[in-house]
Design a protein around this motif. Sequence first.
Motif, mmCIF file in Angstrom:
data_model
loop_
_atom_site.group_PDB
_atom_site.id
_atom_site.type_symbol
_atom_site.label_atom_id
_atom_site.label_comp_id
_atom_site.label_asym_id
_atom_site.label_seq_id
_atom_site.Cartn_x
_atom_site.Cartn_y
_atom_site.Cartn_z
ATOM 1 N N GLY A 47 0.828 -1.206 0.000
ATOM 2 C CA GLY A 47 0.000 0.000 0.000
ATOM 3 C C GLY A 47 0.855 1.245 0.000
ATOM 4 O O GLY A 47 2.016 1.239 0.443
ATOM 5 N N GLN A 48 0.307 2.330 -0.505
ATOM 6 C CA GLN A 48 1.025 3.597 -0.560
ATOM 7 C C GLN A 48 1.072 4.233 0.821
ATOM 8 O O GLN A 48 0.127 4.128 1.605
ATOM 9 C CB GLN A 48 0.352 4.546 -1.552
ATOM 10 N N MET A 49 2.192 4.874 1.151
ATOM 11 C CA MET A 49 2.307 5.595 2.417
ATOM 12 C C MET A 49 1.376 6.812 2.388
ATOM 13 O O MET A 49 1.435 7.614 1.442
ATOM 14 C CB MET A 49 3.741 6.050 2.643
ATOM 15 N N PRO A 50 0.531 7.007 3.394
ATOM 16 C CA PRO A 50 -0.427 8.122 3.366
ATOM 17 C C PRO A 50 0.243 9.492 3.434
ATOM 18 O O PRO A 50 -0.255 10.458 2.864
ATOM 19 C CB PRO A 50 -1.304 7.865 4.602
ATOM 20 N N ASP A 51 1.368 9.587 4.169
ATOM 21 C CA ASP A 51 1.937 10.905 4.438
ATOM 22 C C ASP A 51 3.428 10.995 4.116
ATOM 23 O O ASP A 51 4.111 11.873 4.613
ATOM 24 C CB ASP A 51 1.717 11.271 5.916
ATOM 25 N N LEU A 52 3.954 10.068 3.295
ATOM 26 C CA LEU A 52 5.372 10.100 2.958
ATOM 27 C C LEU A 52 5.539 9.812 1.468
ATOM 28 O O LEU A 52 5.424 8.667 1.034
ATOM 29 C CB LEU A 52 6.135 9.060 3.789
ATOM 30 N N PRO A 53 5.790 10.845 0.659
ATOM 31 C CA PRO A 53 5.920 10.648 -0.796
ATOM 32 C C PRO A 53 7.092 9.713 -1.128
ATOM 33 O O PRO A 53 8.063 9.608 -0.374
ATOM 34 C CB PRO A 53 6.182 12.074 -1.322
ATOM 35 N N ASN A 54 6.972 9.047 -2.269
ATOM 36 C CA ASN A 54 8.025 8.181 -2.803
ATOM 37 C C ASN A 54 8.278 6.948 -1.941
ATOM 38 O O ASN A 54 9.287 6.272 -2.114
ATOM 39 C CB ASN A 54 9.353 8.954 -2.981
ATOM 40 N N HIS A 55 7.387 6.634 -1.006
ATOM 41 C CA HIS A 55 7.541 5.459 -0.159
ATOM 42 C C HIS A 55 6.263 4.609 -0.227
ATOM 43 O O HIS A 55 5.196 5.112 -0.547
ATOM 44 C CB HIS A 55 7.795 5.840 1.304
ATOM 45 N N TYR A 56 6.422 3.327 0.098
ATOM 46 C CA TYR A 56 5.250 2.457 0.166
ATOM 47 C C TYR A 56 5.401 1.469 1.315
ATOM 48 O O TYR A 56 6.503 1.253 1.846
ATOM 49 C CB TYR A 56 5.026 1.721 -1.157
ATOM 50 N N LEU A 69 4.717 6.308 -7.604
ATOM 51 C CA LEU A 69 5.497 6.403 -6.379
ATOM 52 C C LEU A 69 6.729 7.280 -6.589
ATOM 53 O O LEU A 69 7.143 8.022 -5.701
ATOM 54 C CB LEU A 69 5.933 5.004 -5.926
ATOM 55 N N VAL A 70 7.321 7.180 -7.777
ATOM 56 C CA VAL A 70 8.499 7.982 -8.079
ATOM 57 C C VAL A 70 8.591 8.145 -9.592
ATOM 58 O O VAL A 70 8.248 7.248 -10.351
ATOM 59 C CB VAL A 70 9.781 7.312 -7.524
ATOM 60 N N GLY A 71 9.016 9.324 -10.052
ATOM 61 C CA GLY A 71 9.210 9.591 -11.471
ATOM 62 C C GLY A 71 7.955 10.091 -12.165
ATOM 63 O O GLY A 71 6.859 10.103 -11.599
ATOM 64 N N HIS A 72 8.126 10.510 -13.424
ATOM 65 C CA HIS A 72 7.014 11.002 -14.227
ATOM 66 C C HIS A 72 7.378 10.893 -15.705
ATOM 67 O O HIS A 72 8.532 10.696 -16.069
ATOM 68 C CB HIS A 72 6.712 12.462 -13.881
ATOM 69 N N PHE A 73 6.363 11.025 -16.564
ATOM 70 C CA PHE A 73 6.552 11.002 -18.014
ATOM 71 C C PHE A 73 6.095 12.337 -18.603
ATOM 72 O O PHE A 73 5.226 13.011 -18.062
ATOM 73 C CB PHE A 73 5.729 9.883 -18.662
ATOM 74 N N SER A 74 6.676 12.659 -19.750
ATOM 75 C CA SER A 74 6.195 13.799 -20.534
ATOM 76 C C SER A 74 5.386 13.263 -21.706
ATOM 77 O O SER A 74 5.550 12.122 -22.134
ATOM 78 C CB SER A 74 7.372 14.637 -21.048
ATOM 79 N N SER A 75 4.496 14.092 -22.231
ATOM 80 C CA SER A 75 3.654 13.653 -23.345
ATOM 81 C C SER A 75 4.499 13.403 -24.592
ATOM 82 O O SER A 75 5.516 14.049 -24.810
ATOM 83 C CB SER A 75 2.595 14.723 -23.643
ATOM 84 N N GLY A 76 4.055 12.465 -25.402
ATOM 85 C CA GLY A 76 4.720 12.177 -26.669
ATOM 86 C C GLY A 76 5.910 11.247 -26.560
ATOM 87 O O GLY A 76 6.610 11.028 -27.532
ATOM 88 N N GLU A 77 6.158 10.705 -25.350
ATOM 89 C CA GLU A 77 7.300 9.819 -25.184
ATOM 90 C C GLU A 77 6.896 8.371 -25.446
ATOM 91 O O GLU A 77 5.746 7.985 -25.276
ATOM 92 C CB GLU A 77 7.865 9.941 -23.766
ATOM 93 N N THR A 78 7.871 7.567 -25.873
ATOM 94 C CA THR A 78 7.642 6.133 -26.071
ATOM 95 C C THR A 78 8.600 5.370 -25.167
ATOM 96 O O THR A 78 9.663 5.884 -24.816
ATOM 97 C CB THR A 78 7.905 5.745 -27.532
ATOM 98 N N GLY A 79 8.220 4.155 -24.777
ATOM 99 C CA GLY A 79 9.109 3.470 -23.860
ATOM 100 C C GLY A 79 8.740 2.046 -23.541
ATOM 101 O O GLY A 79 8.143 1.338 -24.350
ATOM 102 N N PHE A 80 9.052 1.644 -22.294
ATOM 103 C CA PHE A 80 9.014 0.265 -21.812
ATOM 104 C C PHE A 80 8.101 0.213 -20.597
ATOM 105 O O PHE A 80 8.139 1.092 -19.743
ATOM 106 C CB PHE A 80 10.445 -0.142 -21.438
#
Length: 469
Positions: A101-110, A161-172
């Motif tokens: 589960g996601q941590m309620p009050d701590l970003p980037n943690h689970y 949980l961590v990271g982000h994408f920009s529009s128009g990107e391709t990947g894995f």
Amino acid sequence: MRELTVKSETLHRLASQRADQHDAHLTSLSAIFVAGGVARQDLLLEVAATIKRFYPRITSVNVVPYDPSQPVIETQPGLSAQTKERVVELARRSTGALQIGQMPDLPNHYLLVKRTPNSDAAQHGLALVIDARALIETDDPFWNAPSASLRLSTPDGQTALVGHFSSGETGFSKPLGSVSQPLMFETSLAIGLSDLLPLGKVMSVIALVMVVFLLSAFGFKQRLRTKDAESRAKLSAQETRLAHASRVNAMGEMASGMAHELAQPLTAILSQAQAGRHLARRGDVERLGTVLEDTVSQAQRAANILERLRRWSKPNRALSEACSVHEAAQNVQNLLALEAKIKGAAITLSLHSDPLFIDADPVELEQVVFNLVRNALDASDAAQVTIRTHVDGRLVILDISDTGPGVPDHLKPRIFEPFVTGKPDGTGLGLALCQRLVEEMGGEIMLLDETDQTTFRVSLPLSNKSEAQ
């Protein structure tokens, strides 16, 4: 795109292996808590501290009771009421499998939660708080490029949980290969004009076209033949360099794979052995305590060697200390006693009458002796190996001799070079590593000539502690 796929597969495999290690941690911690309960929470906290030290991505270990009036066990005080409620909710939801589960009050943690005991009679939730950023951490410079990005999301892929994408990107995109933590692992690459047509490649193409044009203009057959021969020679040299680089990369992949393959069983050995040691102290089985002490010692030694393997190309080294040359020799004799017995070989110690100390990292000194003795055992099934020490002025002299067939004459001048080996299945890195470690200790290693037995001599500066004996 092919490079992105290859890099993504490698990082995905590494993150999956790291995630799988968390299952072993929770199993060991749950066994300790069930045995000792709240009254002996010191046992659980000690093992939890060891786990956090070796695996810093685990930021805290917590035991939360279903009954709010009961005490909470925390390795890092300050767990919020909302997080405690979330841990209990996930533990109650479990039917035996781990819950994420996601941590309620701590970003980037689970949270990774296990009910304890793992039955319908459970009264506590055992939770690891895991830093998702550390789970996908890597030294590969490919991921530092502005065009490359990666993201780790909850299993449903809805919350990052961590990271982000920009529009128009391709990947894995692929979930981690962990049954308990199937987090969605995604990577992408924003392809621009500079990626398709790098300036360096464009200039190289232009230069090549100009060279071809000038050569064609001359039109002299003999000159063209000469140029063609020169080109073939350059290509051959380049192929030789590439082949060498491929071998180096292959060894790096092998070392990395070996470290990751050994990490999970070493984790279980370390955690279970510590748990057994503490539980044995409270019971009647004294011999079990002794066996578990040995298991913990060997697991710790293996972990130290793996750490040095990972730091192979880094300049920082462990601090030196006064360490016993004789103790290192005796440890190696004990470690290789069974292998020597199987091969019909023998390892004999002929040590100086006084204790001898040098200033070095004890594990690195032991690694040098281990590699040399292991090579001697490999040279012949019935090899008689002797480890001798004596003092020559301000130097400790350590000789490792064997009765094997010896080193072929054509290999002697290059015996300490990487990838030079006389064994069909050898890597050619053992003696190169020994030379590097000995030189970093301020010493010298050599293969003695004109001796009845094959003898490697290690000369190391005597520590002040030896002089004080």
